[in-house]
Design a protein around this motif. Structure first.
Motif, short mmCIF file in Angstrom:
data_model
loop_
_atom_site.label_atom_id
_atom_site.label_comp_id
_atom_site.label_asym_id
_atom_site.label_seq_id
_atom_site.Cartn_x
_atom_site.Cartn_y
_atom_site.Cartn_z
N LYS A 196 1.29 -1.25 -0.21
CA LYS A 196 -0.36 -0.01 0.56
C LYS A 196 0.76 1.11 0.21
CE LYS A 196 -3.31 -3.01 1.00
NZ LYS A 196 -4.41 -3.28 0.44
N PRO A 197 1.02 2.39 -1.18
CA PRO A 197 2.18 3.11 -1.00
C PRO A 197 1.08 4.18 0.14
CG PRO A 197 0.63 2.58 -3.48
CD PRO A 197 -0.05 1.69 -1.99
N ILE A 198 2.18 4.78 0.88
CA ILE A 198 1.97 6.01 2.08
C ILE A 198 2.87 7.05 1.81
CG2 ILE A 198 3.20 4.13 3.53
CD1 ILE A 198 1.48 5.24 5.00
N LEU A 199 1.97 7.59 1.68
CA LEU A 199 2.74 9.85 1.84
C LEU A 199 2.92 9.54 3.78
CD1 LEU A 199 1.94 11.29 -0.51
CD2 LEU A 199 3.92 10.18 -0.83
N LEU A 200 3.75 10.07 3.48
CA LEU A 200 3.85 10.69 5.44
C LEU A 200 4.19 12.24 5.41
CD1 LEU A 200 4.80 8.61 8.23
CD2 LEU A 200 6.02 11.44 8.44
N PHE A 201 3.26 12.50 5.98
CA PHE A 201 3.16 14.54 5.77
C PHE A 201 3.76 14.98 7.39
CE2 PHE A 201 1.60 18.41 6.64
CZ PHE A 201 1.75 19.53 5.90
N GLU A 202 4.66 15.33 7.64
CA GLU A 202 4.98 15.55 8.66
C GLU A 202 4.99 17.19 8.22
OE1 GLU A 202 6.47 14.71 11.40
OE2 GLU A 202 7.10 12.60 11.95
N GLY A 203 4.29 18.89 10.16
CA GLY A 203 4.32 20.04 9.19
C GLY A 203 3.98 20.20 11.11
N GLY A 204 4.83 21.22 11.34
CA GLY A 204 4.46 21.74 12.59
C GLY A 204 5.13 21.43 13.47
N LYS A 205 4.79 21.42 15.31
CA LYS A 205 5.17 20.45 16.45
C LYS A 205 4.13 20.65 16.76
CE LYS A 205 5.11 24.57 18.88
NZ LYS A 205 6.19 25.50 19.55
N SER A 206 3.74 19.40 18.10
CA SER A 206 3.41 18.87 18.73
C SER A 206 2.66 20.08 19.69
CB SER A 206 3.19 17.20 19.59
OG SER A 206 4.34 18.28 20.55
N PHE A 207 0.46 19.88 20.25
CA PHE A 207 1.02 20.80 20.98
C PHE A 207 0.26 21.64 20.06
CE2 PHE A 207 3.26 18.11 23.80
CZ PHE A 207 2.57 17.47 24.80
N HIS A 208 0.36 21.88 19.53
CA HIS A 208 0.31 23.49 18.66
C HIS A 208 -0.54 23.04 16.65
CE1 HIS A 208 1.47 26.83 17.60
NE2 HIS A 208 1.78 27.01 16.27
N ILE A 209 -1.31 24.23 16.70
CA ILE A 209 -1.84 24.13 15.89
C ILE A 209 -1.30 25.11 14.23
CG2 ILE A 209 -3.96 23.79 14.30
CD1 ILE A 209 -4.88 23.27 16.16
N ASP A 210 -0.97 25.19 13.77
CA ASP A 210 0.01 25.96 12.68
C ASP A 210 -0.88 26.44 11.51
OD1 ASP A 210 2.32 27.60 12.43
OD2 ASP A 210 2.01 26.81 10.26
N ASN A 211 -1.79 27.05 11.38
CA ASN A 211 -2.48 27.66 9.78
C ASN A 211 -1.86 28.16 8.70
OD1 ASN A 211 -4.79 29.01 9.05
ND2 ASN A 211 -3.93 30.42 8.26
N ASN A 212 -0.60 27.82 8.47
CA ASN A 212 0.20 27.63 7.39
C ASN A 212 0.56 26.30 6.97
OD1 ASN A 212 2.01 28.64 4.73
ND2 ASN A 212 3.82 27.66 6.23
N VAL A 213 1.17 25.36 7.83
CA VAL A 213 1.21 23.91 7.65
C VAL A 213 0.11 22.65 7.61
CG1 VAL A 213 1.22 22.04 9.07
CG2 VAL A 213 3.25 24.03 9.69
N THR A 214 -1.26 23.63 8.46
CA THR A 214 -2.23 23.17 7.83
C THR A 214 -2.71 23.64 6.26
OG1 THR A 214 -3.29 22.84 10.49
CG2 THR A 214 -5.62 23.46 8.22
N ILE A 215 -2.66 24.64 6.00
CA ILE A 215 -3.10 24.76 4.81
C ILE A 215 -2.56 23.96 3.66
CG2 ILE A 215 -2.50 26.89 2.60
CD1 ILE A 215 -3.84 28.28 4.83
N HIS A 216 -0.89 24.39 4.02
CA HIS A 216 0.28 22.93 3.58
C HIS A 216 -0.11 21.46 3.40
CE1 HIS A 216 3.73 25.22 1.60
NE2 HIS A 216 3.41 25.79 3.27
N GLY A 217 -1.31 20.94 4.17
CA GLY A 217 -1.91 19.66 4.82
C GLY A 217 -2.21 19.40 3.81
N VAL A 218 -4.20 20.02 3.99
CA VAL A 218 -5.08 20.20 2.33
C VAL A 218 -4.62 20.54 1.79
CG1 VAL A 218 -7.16 21.53 2.96
CG2 VAL A 218 -6.54 21.32 5.14
N ASN A 219 -3.96 21.42 0.47
CA ASN A 219 -3.40 21.69 -0.53
C ASN A 219 -3.63 20.30 -1.02
OD1 ASN A 219 -4.93 24.22 -0.54
ND2 ASN A 219 -3.26 25.11 -0.46
N GLY A 220 -2.02 19.29 -0.76
CA GLY A 220 -1.33 18.85 -0.08
C GLY A 220 -2.76 17.34 -1.53
N ILE A 221 -3.31 17.40 -0.28
CA ILE A 221 -4.18 16.24 0.57
C ILE A 221 -5.24 16.71 -1.69
CG2 ILE A 221 -6.45 15.60 0.72
CD1 ILE A 221 -5.25 15.57 3.10
N LYS A 222 -5.73 17.79 -1.92
CA LYS A 222 -6.57 18.56 -2.41
C LYS A 222 -5.80 17.91 -3.83
CE LYS A 222 -8.72 21.62 -2.27
NZ LYS A 222 -8.36 23.86 -1.80
#
Length: 322
Positions: A196-222
Protein backbone atom coordinates in the motif's frame (compact mmCIF):
# COMPACT_ATOMS: atom_id res chain seq x y z
CA UNK A 1 -5.01 2.70 -8.79
CA UNK A 2 -8.06 1.45 -10.62
CA UNK A 3 -10.17 -0.29 -8.01
CA UNK A 4 -13.56 -1.41 -9.31
CA UNK A 5 -15.07 -2.99 -6.20
CA UNK A 6 -18.82 -2.72 -6.04
CA UNK A 7 -18.64 -3.32 -2.28
CA UNK A 8 -15.91 -2.98 0.34
CA UNK A 9 -15.91 -4.27 3.91
CA UNK A 10 -14.72 -1.93 6.66
CA UNK A 11 -14.92 -2.93 10.33
CA UNK A 12 -17.24 -5.76 9.39
CA UNK A 13 -19.70 -3.48 7.55
CA UNK A 14 -20.33 -3.66 3.81
CA UNK A 15 -20.37 -0.33 1.97
CA UNK A 16 -21.52 -0.14 -1.65
CA UNK A 17 -20.71 2.40 -4.33
CA UNK A 18 -22.57 5.67 -3.74
CA UNK A 19 -22.94 5.10 0.01
CA UNK A 20 -21.74 7.19 2.95
CA UNK A 21 -21.08 5.66 6.34
CA UNK A 22 -19.82 6.80 9.73
CA UNK A 23 -18.60 3.72 11.55
CA UNK A 24 -17.27 3.27 15.08
CA UNK A 25 -13.82 1.76 15.53
CA UNK A 26 -14.12 0.34 19.06
CA UNK A 27 -10.70 0.79 20.61
CA UNK A 28 -11.36 -0.66 24.06
CA UNK A 29 -13.69 -1.04 26.97
CA UNK A 30 -12.81 1.09 29.99
CA UNK A 31 -12.79 -0.30 33.52
CA UNK A 32 -16.15 1.52 33.88
CA UNK A 33 -17.50 -0.66 31.04
CA UNK A 34 -17.82 2.38 28.77
CA UNK A 35 -16.67 1.92 25.19
CA UNK A 36 -13.92 4.05 23.67
CA UNK A 37 -14.71 4.49 20.01
CA UNK A 38 -13.01 6.28 17.11
CA UNK A 39 -15.23 7.59 14.29
CA UNK A 40 -14.35 6.40 10.80
CA UNK A 41 -15.83 8.43 7.93
CA UNK A 42 -16.36 6.61 4.62
CA UNK A 43 -17.51 8.33 1.43
CA UNK A 44 -17.99 6.28 -1.76
CA UNK A 45 -18.81 7.81 -5.12
CA UNK A 46 -21.18 6.08 -7.53
CA UNK A 47 -18.31 5.83 -9.98
CA UNK A 48 -15.62 3.26 -9.07
CA UNK A 49 -12.03 4.28 -8.42
CA UNK A 50 -9.21 4.02 -5.87
CA UNK A 51 -9.79 3.67 -2.13
CA UNK A 52 -7.80 6.29 -0.23
CA UNK A 53 -7.21 6.33 3.55
CA UNK A 54 -6.41 9.57 5.43
CA UNK A 55 -5.17 9.12 9.00
CA UNK A 56 -3.93 11.41 11.77
CA UNK A 57 -3.43 11.41 15.52
CA UNK A 58 -1.43 8.19 15.66
CA UNK A 59 0.42 10.19 18.33
CA UNK A 60 -2.18 11.89 20.50
CA UNK A 61 -0.23 15.13 20.97
CA UNK A 62 0.16 15.77 17.22
CA UNK A 63 -2.99 17.83 16.87
CA UNK A 64 -2.04 19.65 13.65
CA UNK A 65 -2.48 16.43 11.67
CA UNK A 66 -5.91 16.00 13.25
CA UNK A 67 -6.82 19.53 12.16
CA UNK A 68 -5.83 18.79 8.55
CA UNK A 69 -8.07 15.71 8.28
CA UNK A 70 -10.83 17.51 10.18
CA UNK A 71 -10.87 20.27 7.56
CA UNK A 72 -11.00 17.70 4.77
CA UNK A 73 -14.21 16.32 6.31
CA UNK A 74 -15.72 19.70 7.24
CA UNK A 75 -15.22 21.13 3.73
CA UNK A 76 -16.57 18.01 2.03
CA UNK A 77 -13.29 17.33 0.22
CA UNK A 78 -13.66 13.72 1.37
CA UNK A 79 -16.67 13.25 -0.93
CA UNK A 80 -14.98 11.96 -4.08
CA UNK A 81 -15.97 12.27 -7.73
CA UNK A 82 -14.97 8.63 -8.09
CA UNK A 83 -13.65 5.96 -5.77
CA UNK A 84 -13.63 5.96 -1.99
CA UNK A 85 -12.16 8.19 0.72
CA UNK A 86 -11.85 6.92 4.30
CA UNK A 87 -10.94 9.43 7.01
CA UNK A 88 -9.77 8.65 10.54
CA UNK A 89 -8.88 12.00 12.15
CA UNK A 90 -7.78 10.58 15.54
CA UNK A 91 -6.26 7.11 15.75
CA UNK A 92 -4.90 7.45 19.30
CA UNK A 93 -7.98 8.86 20.98
CA UNK A 94 -6.54 8.10 24.45
CA UNK A 95 -3.50 10.24 23.77
CA UNK A 96 -5.59 12.94 22.11
CA UNK A 97 -7.80 13.30 25.18
CA UNK A 98 -4.77 13.58 27.47
CA UNK A 99 -2.47 15.36 24.97
CA UNK A 100 -0.10 12.43 25.31
CA UNK A 101 2.00 10.77 22.63
CA UNK A 102 1.50 7.23 23.92
CA UNK A 103 -1.33 4.83 24.67
CA UNK A 104 -2.43 4.22 28.30
CA UNK A 105 -0.25 1.09 28.30
CA UNK A 106 2.79 3.34 27.75
CA UNK A 107 3.39 2.10 24.21
CA UNK A 108 3.91 4.16 21.08
CA UNK A 109 1.18 3.04 18.66
CA UNK A 110 3.54 3.73 15.76
CA UNK A 111 6.00 1.10 17.02
CA UNK A 112 3.70 -1.90 17.41
CA UNK A 113 2.43 -2.53 13.85
CA UNK A 114 1.14 -4.78 12.39
CA UNK A 115 -0.06 -5.65 15.87
CA UNK A 116 -1.47 -8.85 17.30
CA UNK A 117 -4.97 -9.98 18.18
CA UNK A 118 -4.11 -10.81 21.80
CA UNK A 119 -1.25 -8.39 22.47
CA UNK A 120 -1.11 -5.09 24.37
CA UNK A 121 -3.88 -2.51 23.97
CA UNK A 122 -1.86 -0.54 21.41
CA UNK A 123 -0.97 -3.75 19.55
CA UNK A 124 -4.62 -4.79 19.37
CA UNK A 125 -5.64 -1.41 17.94
CA UNK A 126 -2.85 -1.64 15.35
CA UNK A 127 -3.99 -5.15 14.41
CA UNK A 128 -7.62 -4.11 13.99
CA UNK A 129 -6.65 -1.09 11.89
CA UNK A 130 -4.58 -3.23 9.53
CA UNK A 131 -6.93 -6.20 9.30
CA UNK A 132 -10.28 -4.41 9.12
CA UNK A 133 -9.46 -1.16 7.30
CA UNK A 134 -6.04 -1.01 5.62
CA UNK A 135 -6.51 -4.32 3.82
CA UNK A 136 -9.26 -2.70 1.73
CA UNK A 137 -7.39 0.48 0.70
CA UNK A 138 -5.10 1.26 -2.24
CA UNK A 139 -3.21 4.27 -0.92
CA UNK A 140 -2.61 6.00 2.44
CA UNK A 141 -1.77 9.55 3.55
CA UNK A 142 -0.74 9.77 7.22
CA UNK A 143 -0.34 13.14 9.01
CA UNK A 144 2.19 13.89 11.76
CA UNK A 145 4.01 16.79 13.44
CA UNK A 146 7.40 17.28 15.05
CA UNK A 147 7.75 16.25 18.69
CA UNK A 148 9.48 17.58 21.82
CA UNK A 149 9.17 21.23 20.82
CA UNK A 150 10.73 20.69 17.39
CA UNK A 151 8.90 22.39 14.52
CA UNK A 152 8.95 20.61 11.17
CA UNK A 153 8.72 22.50 7.89
CA UNK A 154 5.86 20.99 5.84
CA UNK A 155 7.41 17.91 4.25
CA UNK A 156 6.61 14.50 2.82
CA UNK A 157 8.63 11.49 3.93
CA UNK A 158 8.94 8.46 1.68
CA UNK A 159 11.32 5.62 1.01
CA UNK A 160 13.74 5.97 -1.87
CA UNK A 161 13.38 3.95 -5.07
CA UNK A 162 9.61 4.05 -5.65
CA UNK A 163 8.52 5.90 -8.79
CA UNK A 164 4.92 5.77 -7.59
CA UNK A 165 5.77 7.52 -4.31
CA UNK A 166 8.00 10.04 -6.09
CA UNK A 167 5.12 10.96 -8.38
CA UNK A 168 2.56 11.15 -5.57
CA UNK A 169 4.91 13.24 -3.41
CA UNK A 170 5.47 15.63 -6.32
CA UNK A 171 1.71 15.92 -6.84
CA UNK A 172 1.22 16.65 -3.11
CA UNK A 173 3.50 19.65 -3.53
CA UNK A 174 4.95 20.12 -0.04
CA UNK A 175 8.06 22.34 0.02
CA UNK A 176 10.29 19.39 0.91
CA UNK A 177 10.37 15.64 0.25
CA UNK A 178 12.72 13.76 2.57
CA UNK A 179 13.85 10.25 1.71
CA UNK A 180 13.89 8.24 4.94
CA UNK A 181 13.91 4.56 5.78
CA UNK A 182 10.78 2.89 7.08
CA UNK A 183 11.13 2.28 10.80
CA UNK A 184 10.56 -1.25 12.02
CA UNK A 185 7.02 -1.88 13.34
CA UNK A 186 5.80 1.51 12.14
CA UNK A 187 2.51 2.09 10.33
CA UNK A 188 4.43 3.24 7.26
CA UNK A 189 6.57 0.11 7.15
CA UNK A 190 3.57 -2.17 7.54
CA UNK A 191 1.69 -0.42 4.73
CA UNK A 192 4.79 -0.76 2.54
CA UNK A 193 5.01 -4.51 3.23
CA UNK A 194 1.34 -4.85 2.30
CA UNK A 195 1.98 -3.10 -1.01
CA UNK A 196 0.00 0.00 0.00
CA UNK A 197 1.79 3.20 -1.12
CA UNK A 198 1.92 5.71 1.75
CA UNK A 199 2.84 9.38 2.00
CA UNK A 200 3.78 10.49 5.51
CA UNK A 201 3.30 14.24 6.01
CA UNK A 202 5.24 16.05 8.73
CA UNK A 203 4.52 19.66 9.64
CA UNK A 204 4.48 21.86 12.73
CA UNK A 205 5.01 20.63 16.28
CA UNK A 206 3.11 18.82 19.01
CA UNK A 207 0.49 20.64 21.14
CA UNK A 208 0.14 23.27 18.43
CA UNK A 209 -1.97 24.10 15.36
CA UNK A 210 -0.20 26.17 12.72
CA UNK A 211 -2.34 27.70 9.98
CA UNK A 212 0.40 27.58 7.34
CA UNK A 213 1.08 23.89 7.99
CA UNK A 214 -2.64 23.14 7.85
CA UNK A 215 -2.97 24.92 4.50
CA UNK A 216 -0.05 22.91 3.07
CA UNK A 217 -1.65 19.66 4.25
CA UNK A 218 -5.15 20.40 2.92
CA UNK A 219 -3.87 21.72 -0.41
CA UNK A 220 -1.59 18.70 -0.79
CA UNK A 221 -4.48 16.28 -0.29
CA UNK A 222 -6.55 18.16 -2.87
CA UNK A 223 -3.73 18.01 -5.43
CA UNK A 224 -3.28 14.27 -4.96
CA UNK A 225 -7.02 13.61 -5.22
CA UNK A 226 -7.17 15.78 -8.33
CA UNK A 227 -4.32 13.81 -9.92
CA UNK A 228 -6.29 10.61 -9.30
CA UNK A 229 -9.48 12.05 -10.78
CA UNK A 230 -11.18 11.96 -7.36
CA UNK A 231 -11.51 15.62 -6.37
CA UNK A 232 -15.01 17.01 -6.81
CA UNK A 233 -15.25 19.62 -9.56
CA UNK A 234 -16.29 22.44 -7.17
CA UNK A 235 -12.89 22.39 -5.46
CA UNK A 236 -10.01 24.27 -7.01
CA UNK A 237 -6.37 23.27 -6.65
CA UNK A 238 -3.49 25.68 -6.12
CA UNK A 239 -0.05 25.54 -7.68
CA UNK A 240 2.77 25.27 -5.10
CA UNK A 241 4.75 28.51 -4.79
CA UNK A 242 8.02 26.60 -5.22
CA UNK A 243 9.06 23.25 -6.64
CA UNK A 244 9.49 20.36 -4.20
CA UNK A 245 13.04 20.04 -2.92
CA UNK A 246 13.94 16.35 -2.77
CA UNK A 247 16.39 15.60 0.05
CA UNK A 248 18.49 12.46 -0.04
CA UNK A 249 20.37 13.02 3.20
CA UNK A 250 20.12 15.36 6.18
CA UNK A 251 21.95 16.12 9.41
CA UNK A 252 21.05 17.35 12.89
CA UNK A 253 23.03 20.16 14.51
CA UNK A 254 23.20 19.56 18.26
CA UNK A 255 23.78 21.94 21.13
CA UNK A 256 27.40 22.23 22.26
CA UNK A 257 26.30 23.92 25.48
CA UNK A 258 23.25 24.00 27.77
CA UNK A 259 21.37 27.28 28.09
CA UNK A 260 18.67 29.50 26.68
CA UNK A 261 18.25 28.89 22.95
CA UNK A 262 16.93 31.11 20.19
CA UNK A 263 16.90 30.33 16.48
CA UNK A 264 17.61 33.40 14.36
CA UNK A 265 17.09 31.90 10.90
CA UNK A 266 13.53 31.05 9.77
CA UNK A 267 12.59 27.45 9.07
CA UNK A 268 12.72 26.57 5.38
CA UNK A 269 15.66 28.91 4.79
CA UNK A 270 18.65 27.93 2.65
CA UNK A 271 21.87 28.40 4.61
CA UNK A 272 25.56 28.12 3.79
CA UNK A 273 28.10 26.27 5.89
CA UNK A 274 29.39 28.63 8.57
CA UNK A 275 26.31 30.89 8.66
CA UNK A 276 25.18 31.96 12.14
CA UNK A 277 21.67 30.54 12.58
CA UNK A 278 20.99 30.80 16.33
CA UNK A 279 22.51 31.38 19.72
CA UNK A 280 22.69 29.82 23.19
CA UNK A 281 23.02 32.10 26.21
CA UNK A 282 23.02 31.81 29.98
CA UNK A 283 20.38 33.54 32.14
CA UNK A 284 22.95 35.95 33.57
CA UNK A 285 24.24 37.77 30.50
CA UNK A 286 27.76 36.37 30.81
CA UNK A 287 27.73 33.80 27.99
CA UNK A 288 26.63 33.91 24.35
CA UNK A 289 27.44 31.06 21.96
CA UNK A 290 26.58 31.52 18.27
CA UNK A 291 25.33 28.36 16.55
CA UNK A 292 26.74 27.90 13.05
CA UNK A 293 25.50 25.77 10.17
CA UNK A 294 27.68 22.67 9.83
CA UNK A 295 26.77 22.27 6.18
CA UNK A 296 25.03 24.01 3.30
CA UNK A 297 21.35 23.16 2.85
CA UNK A 298 17.76 23.88 3.83
CA UNK A 299 16.60 24.09 7.45
CA UNK A 300 13.71 21.61 7.66
CA UNK A 301 13.32 21.41 11.44
CA UNK A 302 13.97 23.86 14.29
CA UNK A 303 13.93 23.33 18.04
CA UNK A 304 11.56 25.93 19.49
CA UNK A 305 12.13 25.13 23.17
CA UNK A 306 13.60 28.09 25.06
CA UNK A 307 15.87 25.91 27.21
CA UNK A 308 18.19 23.28 25.75
CA UNK A 309 20.80 20.92 27.13
CA UNK A 310 24.12 19.91 25.72
CA UNK A 311 23.49 17.38 22.95
CA UNK A 312 19.91 18.44 22.23
CA UNK A 313 18.89 18.59 18.56
CA UNK A 314 18.65 22.22 17.41
CA UNK A 315 18.40 22.28 13.60
CA UNK A 316 17.74 19.62 10.97
CA UNK A 317 19.49 20.65 7.74
CA UNK A 318 19.44 18.97 4.34
CA UNK A 319 22.83 17.63 3.35
CA UNK A 320 22.40 16.13 -0.10
CA UNK A 321 19.79 17.33 -2.59
CA UNK A 322 18.53 15.53 -5.69
Amino acid sequence: MTDHKEAITILGKTIHLGESKELSFEVAKLHTFNSVEVPVFIERAKKPGPTILLTAGIHGDEVNGVEIVRQIIEKGINKPKRGTIICIPVLNVFGFINLSREFPDGRDLNRVFPGTLKGSLASRVAYKLIQEIVQEVDFVMDFHTGGSGRFNAPQIRIIKGSKTLDQLATKFGAPFVLYSKNLNKSFRNTCHKLGKPILLFEGGKSFHIDNNVTIHGVNGIKRVLHSLGMLATKFKISTPKTDCVFINESKWIRAKYSGMFKATTPIGSFVTKGDFIGNITDPYGKFNHFVKADNTGYIINVNELPIVYQGDALFHISKELL
